[in-house]
Design a protein around this motif. Sequence first.
Motif, PDB file in Angstrom:
ATOM      1  N   LYS A 162       0.831  -1.195   0.000  1.00 23.07           N
ATOM      2  CA  LYS A 162       0.000   0.000   0.000  1.00 23.07           C
ATOM      3  C   LYS A 162       0.877   1.261   0.000  1.00 23.07           C
ATOM      4  N   ALA A 163       0.412   2.272  -0.722  1.00 25.78           N
ATOM      5  CA  ALA A 163       1.153   3.540  -0.801  1.00 25.78           C
ATOM      6  C   ALA A 163       1.054   4.300   0.513  1.00 25.78           C
ATOM      7  N   LYS A 164       2.181   4.847   0.946  1.00 18.06           N
ATOM      8  CA  LYS A 164       2.240   5.643   2.164  1.00 18.06           C
ATOM      9  C   LYS A 164       2.581   7.096   1.804  1.00 18.06           C
ATOM     10  N   GLN A 168       6.064   7.536  -3.854  1.00 17.52           N
ATOM     11  CA  GLN A 168       5.749   8.054  -5.186  1.00 17.52           C
ATOM     12  C   GLN A 168       4.836   7.045  -5.883  1.00 17.52           C
ATOM     13  N   VAL A 169       3.712   7.532  -6.411  1.00 15.12           N
ATOM     14  CA  VAL A 169       2.826   6.667  -7.183  1.00 15.12           C
ATOM     15  C   VAL A 169       2.847   7.125  -8.640  1.00 15.12           C
ATOM     16  N   LEU A 194       3.283  11.500  -2.806  1.00 12.97           N
ATOM     17  CA  LEU A 194       2.186  11.736  -1.874  1.00 12.97           C
ATOM     18  C   LEU A 194       2.675  12.563  -0.684  1.00 12.97           C
ATOM     19  N   GLY A 195       1.957  13.648  -0.422  1.00 10.55           N
ATOM     20  CA  GLY A 195       2.387  14.549   0.649  1.00 10.55           C
ATOM     21  C   GLY A 195       3.161  15.745   0.138  1.00 10.55           C
ATOM     22  N   SER A 196       3.381  15.803  -1.176  1.00  6.61           N
ATOM     23  CA  SER A 196       4.138  16.931  -1.744  1.00  6.61           C
ATOM     24  C   SER A 196       3.256  18.160  -1.943  1.00  6.61           C
ATOM     25  N   ASN A 197       1.919  17.963  -1.858  1.00 10.04           N
ATOM     26  CA  ASN A 197       0.957  19.052  -2.055  1.00 10.04           C
ATOM     27  C   ASN A 197       1.116  19.725  -3.418  1.00 10.04           C
ATOM     28  N   ILE A 200      -4.167  19.324  -6.450  1.00 13.57           N
ATOM     29  CA  ILE A 200      -5.278  19.999  -5.774  1.00 13.57           C
ATOM     30  C   ILE A 200      -5.418  19.457  -4.349  1.00 13.57           C
ATOM     31  N   PRO A 201      -5.673  20.333  -3.360  1.00 13.79           N
ATOM     32  CA  PRO A 201      -5.830  19.860  -1.978  1.00 13.79           C
ATOM     33  C   PRO A 201      -6.822  18.710  -1.881  1.00 13.79           C
ATOM     34  N   GLY A 202      -6.397  17.639  -1.197  1.00 14.53           N
ATOM     35  CA  GLY A 202      -7.254  16.468  -1.009  1.00 14.53           C
ATOM     36  C   GLY A 202      -7.000  15.352  -2.001  1.00 14.53           C
ATOM     37  N   PHE A 203      -6.359  15.659  -3.132  1.00 19.48           N
ATOM     38  CA  PHE A 203      -6.124  14.641  -4.172  1.00 19.48           C
ATOM     39  C   PHE A 203      -5.166  13.567  -3.659  1.00 19.48           C
ATOM     40  N   GLU A 204      -4.035  13.993  -3.144  1.00 21.88           N
ATOM     41  CA  GLU A 204      -2.990  13.037  -2.747  1.00 21.88           C
ATOM     42  C   GLU A 204      -3.432  12.186  -1.568  1.00 21.88           C
TER      43      GLU A 204
END
Length: 444
Positions: A162-164, A168-169, A194-197, A200-204
């Motif tokens: 699972k991605a954390k 990177q996905v 993920l977490g790089s913002n 769009i907010p909420g996407f990652e």
Amino acid sequence: MQVTETLKDGLKRAYTITVSAAELEAKVQEKLLEAQPDIEIKGFRKGKVPLAILKKQFGQRLTGDAMQDAIDGAMKDHFEKTGDRPALQPEVKMVGGEEWKEGQDVVVEMAYEALPPIPELDTAKITLERLVVKADEGAVEEALKNLADNAKNFEARKKGSKAKSGDQVVIDFKGSVDGDYFEGGAGEDYPLVLGSNSFIPGFEDQLVGTKAGEEVKVEVSFPENYGAAHLAGKAAVFETTVKEVREPKAAEIDDELAKKFGAEDLAALKGQITSRLEDEYKGASRAVMKRSLLDQLDGLVQFDLPAKLVEAEASQIAHQLWHEENPDHHGHDHGSIETTDEHKKLAERRVRLGLLLAEIGRKADVEVSDAEMTQAVLAAARQYPGQERAFFEFVQKNAQMQQQLRAPLYEDKVVDHIVAGAKVTDKEIGKDDLQKAVEALDEF
């Protein structure tokens, strides 16, 4: 020509300048004679046009020029004789204005606030402490670790992982609003950390916990201030396929890492980091010492301040602080901004220190060289990637912008001049103590 004092109250000055009709006529005749050799009018050879005809055709304009020259000359003579230096551009008003007629004396009222006399400063009375910080091994290792983290690679996780956050996905995605796909809303094989913002907010957040091969419908809303007006504030759905999940792997701290950052080997990279850190410490230390110097100067020397200069500075401070408190308002259509006692107090300090530093610099013949200005312009131009040349040309044509760049350079050179004559002692401290000293600086 006559200059008569009408007011002398503190720094306030007012004068009446009278240019007699005869003096004005003489200046007009002088200008006619200067222009006569170059003027050619039908029916007369070049340079042979009678003065009476020249005056009839050009007299009104030349009278205005002569009037301006006479007033400018009188003001220049006045400042040379009195030694006054106006704090701001003098207010000049012609008495009678539109009612003035040829053949009458010209009477002008001039008012200004003079710069105050500034007492001599004995720099030997100033005692300063220069904080000295060495780049220790721990700081260098921390910097190396950060470099290695920035140079990290991403390697595929085990199948089914699972991605954390921080992973990177690799994704394909296609976005729609109200069921319609929109331009620019699709991508393939996009590597998203993920977490790089960066999306769009909420996407990652909605991709955390996904696995390679999963298809996800990511539901988000575009921010109200989104750059594309037709999407701002709209709810969107992104059909997303996760193709791969990769985990971050920090680079090894070795010669290969050093080469990535332009160093010959790891030892050379450590040397560069040490030098850079100590330059940063020196810059922070100088800021702390400069504040201490300005605080001492503010208490050592007192003199009258031009009220309008303080008023203008207080207004500027209030305007700046208002925009800092209202960052989303970029225009100047916000109406009047009231200045407070706190704004005025800060303005008085700034004006006092500004006048004092300017006077010290003037007496010490401090100057900003062309080479120093060029370096300042180049440094400022780097803030506009791809537009450096245009910025450079803008500065060359804009005297106000040149002054904005020159002022801090001049101030720093004056500060260096004062420090050179002061009693300065070095004090070795750790970087954490230096950080605390920097954080303790109030905003001015």
